[in-house]
Design an enzyme around this catalytic site. Structure first.
Site, mmCIF file in Angstrom:
data_model
loop_
_atom_site.group_PDB
_atom_site.id
_atom_site.type_symbol
_atom_site.label_atom_id
_atom_site.label_comp_id
_atom_site.label_asym_id
_atom_site.label_seq_id
_atom_site.Cartn_x
_atom_site.Cartn_y
_atom_site.Cartn_z
ATOM 1 N N GLU A 150 -8.858 14.783 7.367
ATOM 2 C CA GLU A 150 -9.755 15.731 8.010
ATOM 3 C C GLU A 150 -9.047 16.476 9.137
ATOM 4 O OE1 GLU A 150 -13.363 13.859 9.252
ATOM 5 O OE2 GLU A 150 -14.321 14.209 7.312
ATOM 6 N N ASP A 203 0.864 -1.175 0.000
ATOM 7 C CA ASP A 203 0.000 0.000 0.000
ATOM 8 C C ASP A 203 0.908 1.235 0.000
ATOM 9 O OD1 ASP A 203 -2.273 1.651 0.317
ATOM 10 O OD2 ASP A 203 -1.949 1.692 2.473
ATOM 11 N N LYS A 204 0.364 2.396 -0.313
ATOM 12 C CA LYS A 204 1.172 3.620 -0.282
ATOM 13 C C LYS A 204 0.924 4.426 0.985
ATOM 14 C CE LYS A 204 0.068 7.452 -2.298
ATOM 15 N NZ LYS A 204 0.250 8.403 -1.182
ATOM 16 N N ARG A 240 -5.740 4.103 -7.894
ATOM 17 C CA ARG A 240 -7.203 4.118 -7.780
ATOM 18 C C ARG A 240 -7.787 2.709 -7.722
ATOM 19 N NH1 ARG A 240 -8.829 9.094 -6.069
ATOM 20 N NH2 ARG A 240 -8.630 10.735 -7.619
#
EC number: 7.6.2.1
Length: 1176
Positions: free
Chosen positions: A574, A464-465, A855
């Site tokens: 957020e 994963d990044k 994506r």
């Protein structure tokens, strides 16, 4: 205008299940319909990895209810405050939990049943049973069952201890006291006695005893803050809400009657669907209204709720199962050799039985007078007649007796040795300070002990990044506001100026995290909303401060005059945006279910939260409806750019939209994460229409999720673009160096991320995954036809590169062509995975040095891993930190979870866990190499040491009329595998190091030994068998010929053979030890001493055969000459062959080992070590 001073209806937030819990926004954008649960069952049912729209079999994920609507057949009826009526029709589970596997009565049968799942154990059980039969008794009945009993006992003790700890934990949990409403009074009650339907009260810092729907809280708006660290590992506070209709009810005074109709128990910890009928009203309930077992109440004095799921039906207990069991590749290959050894054993037994049949036929007339045959006893007054069963049956008996005598050819001790070795290896991995994360104060975790050695054979790493390669600690960098780019000079407020702060009751409140601000933008933000530019900046930062689910928590500092505001939220994105808004003077101070308070440049303003549609993976955005003090109502929306530009009103402000798109491109090209903000005002009719639609959708029994999504989509249209934000997610320390080391080790690193393509490519360059000399093949398709065409074109171009490379390789002066990097997006994978195009994708990816997937959805990540697993034998490793990585982690041969900012779902589903991506280098290149080399050697050595002993017995049988009498005592036969030779094997397999850590880290190419299976392969196996055959011949025939015409008896010769074999196998092991420690010396030489002591003890017991034999034997010089001659004759050929191979054709490991010895001198002279490149 709409009056909003006291809104007539408070539409509660969290109308949708939170689909990005524990994820960053970009990664969460493409999650299928809802978040992944902590554990994903990747069993036999087929999953469509390519689909992104939720066409996955929900049973696959054991979330059967949370994605479907409730109907009467699927509903659970809970009568509030009436446990008897609730349980009248169906008796729901009590709240007692049981994680222990056994009870006192079931432990023995169940544990034995589980242990005998190993075929080898069944084999040895059959052997022990056969030995109990009089016709087949070779060993004493007690001695024959000792090895199996010992192994079973050790495993049973370990299992019993583990289960005792689980029982103790269960007792503590079940006996915790909770406050339950009984006869209109809250009384203390044990947790295990709570029933579905009862009303429970819990106080601050209490652990929630069961899954509970909130009825009221100490907060007048009904909000409660909970911490879910015990459930999913996330420490940030979450908000949960009680319904307005139940807030005012006091449980002790008001009779609370109602009916909750909810879904059946399921594992989805982020989803809940129910309706509640109370006081004639029909209310909808969602995930924001339920608190789950194991959560902790925080920053709330008290809360009251009704139990809906108890005990084993709670979501926490349904998720308590571990990750799918994985089996070591080395152990799988070992089973093949065990089958060969079994065939060899059968061959020995058949040879003995057939020869015995021939011998019996030749001596059939002499059987009555042969005392040794079947041990006919002449010591009694009456000699029993010999019961001869005929040649046929005697052959059968001889075959079975041969199996008993030669039984240790199948090494029962190998299984328990492997378990102990893995525990020892795990201990040193956990204690390795090089894999200790100072930031999180966490050590390496070994959650699956049975695949340690697989770490030494990894060929593909799928990463994963966000949060894995990067820190997942977001920092606000740039802003584009109404087409103006603010990416100028930054100020970080050193010294007295420490950023924005406010005064509250004489105290200074500051944001906990400082943010670098743009000087120009900061000055403009202070001008207010009187000017056009000021109004635009006002709208932008108001949107950042308001459109989120962040909860501000005020924490103390060392100074009583200063407080820090800590913004707690489920998404690091957020948090970064809210901290940025605070730095520019828009400081969120308070959030409840009905309003928020924001300090704007020193002026405290209250906004009513009239509704909120949280982020979901279909819309890829979230929205909030705010009521302003002037009576106006606005909807604010933020989300991914590809989602937001579809709902922006492009009939106006085209220049602003174009400028914003250009800014987004420039931001993402330097690796920044981007979000777009839009806003529009709602008129009275439109707001009332939305309000009516929302009420209808939220109270719908059927199709609620779809209706709510439709309401959100209808609301989020024709927006005016406000701006865009750019957030930096910095690379973790050491990531570029780690990827470079993995590449040098010939490990292919693929990155699978949910980020947009430009951002992913930029991070790939920063991390050295992509380099400037690579040729890029980019596939962005939106149909199956275009995907097929893109793949065909890419195969041609990549093939041309390979042809060019091969031609260049033929001439030394030619430059090799650049490596190829494949970049593909999730839209293309929709049409490729699970179709006939998969094979083309595999061929293309095989031609590429790097693969970057952008994506991609969680199931697509698992599909990419499956693509490699199905078509190659290469070992795969997946590493990630979030819930969206769980399916990928469980699909790979080895799964690693990063204990980072996105919770612990990945850790909970992983085989190993660690704090930083860079720890992957020492884990694989050092510990993986050591584990594989040690385990491979240990397996072959166990085959060797057992086979030597068996073959000595076999040669003896050939000289004793095939009667299967043994010169070696039965106790020595039993103790050989348990005591004489077992300890050194385990110690060396845990402690020995064929190369130093420095060499393995300096020369990553050495990892290729695992790829080439240099430590365990068929060639080594057969060479070991050949060496074993030679050594067994030497051990048997040297004493035989030395004492050929002497009067030595069988037991004396047996003692010599016993000592010779034990000396031989231990010296053999000593010759292969690379790194000596005091434990290595103690185990090897101690085993030899222990064997001598045991042989002496056995020979001084009068009732055993061979009484005093060892003393008579050792008193003569021939004994010592034989013992020494056996060692020399048996080991010299092995020694010579090893020396010749190491000098004439050394492996990379042997070259590096020599360099280890002369490391200091090489460093002083500056010499390079030249590896044997032909072997790589």
């Amino acid at each position: 205008m709409i009056t909003t001073t006291n809104p007539p209806l408070l539409i509660h937030p969290l109308a949708f299940p939170s689909s990005n819990s524990g994820m960053s926004l970009d990664d969460a954008q493409i999650v299928n319909d809802s978040p992944q649960v902590g554990f994903v069952d990747l069993g036999s049912k087929r999953v469509s990895h390519g689909s992104r729209q939720g066409d996955v079999d929900s049973e696959r994920f054991s979330i059967s209810m949370s994605h479907r609507e409730i109907d009467d057949g699927d509903a659970r009826l809970v009568y509030v405050n009436d446990a008897l009526k609730t349980n009248e029709r169906f008796e729901f589970a009590g709240n007692s939990i049981r994680t222990a596997k056994y009870s006192v009565l079931t432990f023995l049968p169940r544990n034995l049943f589980e242990q005998f799942h190993r075929v080898a154990y069944i084999y040895f059980l059959i052997i022990a049973i056969l030995n109990q039969l009089p016709q087949l008794a070779v060993f004493g009945r007690g001695a024959s069952i000792l090895p199996l009993s010992f192994v079973l006992l050790v495993t049973a003790v370990k299992d019993a201890y583990e289960d005792w700890r689980r029982h103790r934990s269960d007792r503590i949990e079940n006996n915790r006291m909770s406050s339950v409403l009984v006869n209109d009074r809250f009384q203390q009650k044990k947790c295990k006695d709570i029933q579905v339907g009862e009303i429970i009260k819990f106080s601050a810092d209490d652990i929630i005893p069961c899954d509970t729907v909130l009825l009221s809280t100490s907060d007048p708006t009904g909000v409660a803050y909970i911490q879910t660290i015990n459930l999913d590992g996330e420490s940030n506070l979450k908000t949960r809400y009680a319904k307005q209709e139940t807030l005012s009810k006091v449980a002790e005074k008001d009779r609370i009657d109602g009916l909750i109709k909810c879904e059946k128990p399921n594992r989805n910890i982020y989803g809940f669907m129910a309706t509640m009928e109370i006081d004639g009203k029909h209310l909808s309930l969602g995930p924001s209204n339920i608190v789950l077992r194991g959560c902790v109440l925080k920053n709330t004095n008290w809360a009251v709720g009704v139990a809906v799921y108890c005990g084993r039906e709670t979501k926490a207990m349904l998720n308590s199962s571990g990750a799918p069991s994985k089996r070591s590749r080395l152990e799988t290959r070992m089973n093949r050799e065990i089958i060969l050894l079994s065939v060899f054993l059968v061959g020995l037994c058949m040879a003995v039985s057939v020869c015995a049949g021939v011998w019996l036929k030749q001596h059939e007339d002499d059987l009555e007078i042969l005392q040794f045959y079947r041990k006919k006893d002449y010591s009694e007054p009456v000699v029993e007649n010999y019961n001869y069963s005929g040649v046929g049956m005697e052959i059968v008996f001889t075959f079975l007796m041969s199996v008993i005598v030669f039984q240790i050819m199948i090494p029962i001790s190998l299984y328990i040795s492997m378990e102990l070795v893995r525990v020892g290896q795990a201990y040193f991995m956990i204690r390795d300070d090089k894999m200790y994360d100072e930031t999180s104060k966490s050590r390496f975790q070994c959650r699956a002990l049975n695949i340690n050695e697989d770490l030494g054979q990894i060929k593909y790493v799928f990463s994963d990044k966000t949060g894995t390669l990067t820190e997942n600690k977001m920092e606000f960098k740039y802003a584009s506001i109404f087409g103006v780019d603010y990416s100028g000079e930054k100020t970080n407020f050193e010294g007295e100026q420490r950023g924005y702060y406010i005064q509250v009751n004489g105290q200074v409140w500051r944001p906990k995290m400082a943010v670098e601000v743009d000087k120009e933008l900061l000055q403009l933000s202070k001008t207010g909303n009187n000017t056009k530019a000021g109004k635009q900046i006002y709208d932008f930062f108001l949107a950042l401060a308001a459109c989120n689910t962040i909860v501000p928590i005020v924490v103390d500092t060392s100074s009583p005059a200063e407080k820090l505001v800590d913004y707690q939220g489920e998404s690091p994105d957020e948090q970064a945006l809210v901290y940025a808004a605070a730095a520019y003077g828009f400081m969120l101070m308070e959030r409840t279910s009905g309003h928020i308070v924001i300090d704007i440049q020193g002026e405290r303003q209250r906004f009513n939260v009239l509704g909120m549609h949280e982020f979901d993976s279909d819309r890829k955005r979230m929205s909030v409806i705010l009521g302003f003090a002037d009576g106006s109502v606005k909807v604010i929306v933020k989300g991914a750019d590809n989602s937001m530009f579809n709902i922006i009103d492009k009939s106006v402000n085209l220049d602003i939209i174009k400028a914003t798109e250009d800014h987004l491109l420039s931001y993402s090209s330097i690796g920044l994460r981007t979000l777009v903000v839009g806003m529009r005002e709602l008129g009275v009719p439109e707001f009332e229409q939305w309000q009516s639609s929302y009420e209808t959708a939220s109270t719908a029994v059927m199709g609620r999720v779809g209706l709510l999504r439709k309401v959100a989509i209808n609301l989020e249209t024709n927006l005016e673009i406000v701006g865009a934000s750019a957030i930096e997610d910095r690379l973790q320390k050491g990531v570029p160096e780690a990827i470079e080391s993995l590449r040098k080790a010939n490990i292919k690193v693929w990155v699978l991320t949910g980020d947009k393509q430009e951002t992913a490519i930029s991070i790939a360059y920063s991390s050295k995954l992509l380099t400037s000399n690579m040729s890029q093949v980019v596939i962005n398709s939106n149909s199956k036809i275009s995907s097929k065409k893109s793949l065909e074109d890419a195969l041609v171009s990549s093939g041309n590169f390979l042809v060019s490379d091969d031609q260049d390789a033929g001439g030394s002066d030619c430059n090799t062509s650049p490596p190829v990097a494949l970049i593909i997006d999730g839209s293309s994978l929709v049409y490729i995975l699970d179709t006939e195009l998969e094979e083309q994708l595999f061929q293309l990816a095989s031609n590429c040095a790097v693969v970057l997937c952008c994506r991609v959805a969680p199931l697509q990540k698992a599909g990419i891993v499956a693509l490699i697993k199905k078509r190659t034998d290469a070992m795969t490793l997946a590493i990630g930190d979030g819930a969206n990585d769980v399916s990928m982690i469980q699909m790979a041969d080895v799964g690693i979870g990063i204990s980072g900012q996105e919770g612990r779902q990945a850790v909970m589903a992983s085989d190993f866990a660690m704090g930083q991506f860079r720890f992957l280098v020492p884990l694989l290149l050092v510990h993986g190499h050591w584990n594989y080399q040690r385990m491979g050697y240990m397996i072959l050595y166990n085959f060797y040491r057992n086979a030597v002993f068996v073959l000595v017995l076999f040669w003896y049988v050939l000289f004793t009329g095939f009667t299967l009498t043994t010169a070696i005592t039965e106790w020595s036969s039993v103790l050989y595998s348990i005591l004489y030779t077992s300890v050194p094997t385990i110690v060396i397999a845990v402690l020995d190091k064929d190369l130093s850590r420095r060499s393995l880290m300096t020369y990553p190419q050495l990892y290729g030994a695992g790829h080439r299976q240099e430590s365990y392969n068929s060639t080594l196996f057969w060479l070991t068998i050949a060496d074993t055959l030679w050594q067994s011949i030497v051990v048997f025939y040297v004493p035989l010929f030395a004492y050929w015409k002497s009067d030595i008896d069988g037991p004396s010769l047996g003692d010599l053979w016993t000592l010779a074999v034990v000396f031989l196998v231990n010296i053999h092991l000593a010759m292969d030890v690379i790194r000596w420690t005091w434990l290595s010396h103690a185990s090897i030489w101690g085993s030899i001493i222990a064997t001598c002591i045991c042989v002496i003890i056995i020979d001084v017991i009068p009732v055993l055969p061979g009484y005093w034999a060892i003393f008579e034997l050792s008193s003569k010089g021939s004994f010592w000459i034989c013992l020494l001659g056996i060692q020399i004759a048996a080991l010299v050929p092995r020694f010579v062959i090893k020396m010749v191979i190491q000098h004439c054709k050394p492996s990379d490991i042997q070259i590096a080992r020599e360099a280890d010895k002369f490391g200091n001198s090489l460093e002083l002279t500056g010499q390079e070590i030249e590896m044997n490149t032909s072997r790589r």
